[in-house]
Design an enzyme around this catalytic site. Structure first.
Site, PDB file in Angstrom:
ATOM      1  N   ASN A 133      41.001  38.090  66.748  1.00 54.08           N
ATOM      2  CA  ASN A 133      41.024  36.637  66.582  1.00 54.08           C
ATOM      3  C   ASN A 133      42.041  35.965  67.507  1.00 54.08           C
ATOM      4  O   ASN A 133      41.904  34.780  67.829  1.00 54.08           O
ATOM      5  CB  ASN A 133      41.393  36.252  65.141  1.00 54.08           C
ATOM      6  CG  ASN A 133      40.435  36.761  64.099  1.00 54.08           C
ATOM      7  OD1 ASN A 133      40.843  37.072  62.987  1.00 54.08           O
ATOM      8  ND2 ASN A 133      39.146  36.865  64.423  1.00 54.08           N
ATOM      9  N   LEU A 134      43.068  36.683  67.904  1.00 55.12           N
ATOM     10  CA  LEU A 134      44.200  36.073  68.586  1.00 55.12           C
ATOM     11  C   LEU A 134      43.843  35.512  69.954  1.00 55.12           C
ATOM     12  O   LEU A 134      44.575  34.685  70.503  1.00 55.12           O
ATOM     13  CB  LEU A 134      45.347  37.085  68.716  1.00 55.12           C
ATOM     14  CG  LEU A 134      45.837  37.700  67.396  1.00 55.12           C
ATOM     15  CD1 LEU A 134      47.029  38.613  67.656  1.00 55.12           C
ATOM     16  CD2 LEU A 134      46.191  36.625  66.387  1.00 55.12           C
ATOM     17  N   GLN A 135      42.722  35.954  70.510  1.00 57.69           N
ATOM     18  CA  GLN A 135      42.269  35.463  71.822  1.00 57.69           C
ATOM     19  C   GLN A 135      41.916  33.985  71.785  1.00 57.69           C
ATOM     20  O   GLN A 135      41.943  33.298  72.797  1.00 57.69           O
ATOM     21  CB  GLN A 135      41.075  36.315  72.271  1.00 57.69           C
ATOM     22  CG  GLN A 135      40.215  35.735  73.369  1.00 57.69           C
ATOM     23  CD  GLN A 135      38.910  35.148  72.842  1.00 57.69           C
ATOM     24  OE1 GLN A 135      38.692  35.062  71.631  1.00 57.69           O
ATOM     25  NE2 GLN A 135      38.042  34.734  73.754  1.00 57.69           N
ATOM     26  N   ASP A 137      31.200  29.470  60.680  1.00 51.14           N
ATOM     27  CA  ASP A 137      30.617  30.213  61.793  1.00 51.14           C
ATOM     28  C   ASP A 137      29.261  30.812  61.443  1.00 51.14           C
ATOM     29  O   ASP A 137      28.825  31.769  62.075  1.00 51.14           O
ATOM     30  CB  ASP A 137      31.575  31.321  62.262  1.00 51.14           C
ATOM     31  CG  ASP A 137      31.868  32.341  61.151  1.00 51.14           C
ATOM     32  OD1 ASP A 137      31.286  32.210  60.052  1.00 51.14           O
ATOM     33  OD2 ASP A 137      32.680  33.262  61.384  1.00 51.14           O
ATOM     34  N   CYS A 168      20.765  14.194  59.351  1.00 50.94           N
ATOM     35  CA  CYS A 168      21.691  15.207  58.842  1.00 50.94           C
ATOM     36  C   CYS A 168      21.630  16.425  59.767  1.00 50.94           C
ATOM     37  O   CYS A 168      20.852  16.451  60.726  1.00 50.94           O
ATOM     38  CB  CYS A 168      21.342  15.580  57.398  1.00 50.94           C
ATOM     39  SG  CYS A 168      19.863  16.632  57.207  1.00 50.94           S
ATOM     40  N   CYS A 222      18.244  17.984  60.258  1.00 57.68           N
ATOM     41  CA  CYS A 222      17.340  17.260  61.159  1.00 57.68           C
ATOM     42  C   CYS A 222      17.479  17.816  62.577  1.00 57.68           C
ATOM     43  O   CYS A 222      16.515  17.825  63.348  1.00 57.68           O
ATOM     44  CB  CYS A 222      17.670  15.769  61.167  1.00 57.68           C
ATOM     45  SG  CYS A 222      17.312  14.886  59.633  1.00 57.68           S
ATOM     46  N   CYS A 259      28.929  35.889  64.338  1.00 53.89           N
ATOM     47  CA  CYS A 259      30.047  35.464  65.184  1.00 53.89           C
ATOM     48  C   CYS A 259      30.717  36.635  65.893  1.00 53.89           C
ATOM     49  O   CYS A 259      31.093  36.532  67.055  1.00 53.89           O
ATOM     50  CB  CYS A 259      31.069  34.713  64.321  1.00 53.89           C
ATOM     51  SG  CYS A 259      32.526  34.133  65.209  1.00 53.89           S
ATOM     52  N   CYS A 316      12.481  16.438  56.922  1.00 52.03           N
ATOM     53  CA  CYS A 316      13.674  17.248  56.678  1.00 52.03           C
ATOM     54  C   CYS A 316      13.776  17.602  55.200  1.00 52.03           C
ATOM     55  O   CYS A 316      13.651  16.732  54.334  1.00 52.03           O
ATOM     56  CB  CYS A 316      14.932  16.490  57.128  1.00 52.03           C
ATOM     57  SG  CYS A 316      16.483  17.320  56.740  1.00 52.03           S
TER      58      CYS A 316
END
Length: 250
Positions: free
Chosen positions: A69-71, A125, A169, A172, A184, A241
């Site tokens: 994650n630190l990237q 994500d 929304c 849509c 992710c 929708c």
């Protein structure tokens, strides 16, 4: 806030803006926000919102900090690896900006969990959470600030289907989960792009709170980091929708 003198000194660059000014700073102080996701998008978004002096910020995330994650998740460092993201981010925000009341929830948000904020922020994500947040925002007549990033690209929009007649929304825009959607952790992403998206999300939230400018309602900002270009695309409400179509039908 601790006092008038400190308020003016800390927020004078916002006060100097005619679109915000003193009244806008007070609106920020009175704002209550709920953000789902404390990672690559939620981190920079929360940092800017707390620095702007928002009154209350609620953070939801069930993940822990991983070295990968630190990237891009610049709110965390090596010493945070293995720590819960929501609690760690909340602690850092509270230390840096004690006038903002920060609460955190160390579990995944779902439709069964009430959200305390007047504005909802989608820094998640995955598509199931995006759709659930979109439905919650529509049903409760709250604005939803959305952001996403992958590879060298990013997008930001504001969805107000429950508030503004004719406004689309999120569903849509993306009716169903794309067939080529990947998790992710299975795709690459440029760290700076997530920072750009998170900052743009904070900007749209500040505009909504203060009434400054034209928020990205009925529009989506698309960022192409490789080409160095950005464009805004108009979005239309979809009468078919499954979330908001009934209010658009003739």
């Amino acid at each position: 806030m601790s006092g008038a003198t400190v308020d003016i000194e800390r927020h004078k660059r916002h006060i100097l803006l005619k679109e915000i000014g003193g009244p806008g700073v007070q609106k920020l102080r009175g704002a209550a926000l709920s953000m789902v996701g404390a990672g690559a998008l939620g981190g920079p978004c929360a940092l800017y919102l707390a620095a702007a002096g928002v009154g209350r910020l609620e953070i939801w995330d069930d993940d822990v900090v991983d070295r990968s994650n630190l990237q891009r998740q610049v709110q965390f460092g090596e010493g945070d690896v293995g720590q819960p993201k929501a609690e760690t981010l909340a602690s850092k925000l509270q230390a840096a900006h004690p006038d903002t009341q920060v609460s955190w929830h160390r579990h995944r948000w779902s439709e069964s969990h009430p959200l305390a904020g007047d504005i909802l922020i989608d820094a998640s994500d995955n598509f199931p959470t995006r759709y659930a947040l979109n439905a919650a925002a529509h049903a409760s007549r709250r604005a939803l600030v959305h952001g996403a990033a992958a590879g060298w690209s990013g997008q930001v929009s504001v969805f107000t289907s429950g508030l503004k007649p004719g406004a689309p929304c999120y569903r849509c825009w993306v009716p169903e989960t794309p067939p080529d959607a990947e998790a992710c952790d299975e795709v690459g992403v440029v760290g700076a792009m997530t920072g750009m998206v998170g900052a743009a999300m904070a900007l749209e939230t500040v505009k909504l709170i203060t009434g400054a400018g034209a928020p990205l309602i009925g529009r989506i900002l698309l960022m192409d980091g490789l080409a160095g270009v950005q464009r805004t695309v108009k979005l239309k409400a979809d009468a078919s929708c499954s979330t908001c179509g009934s209010i658009h039908a003739d």
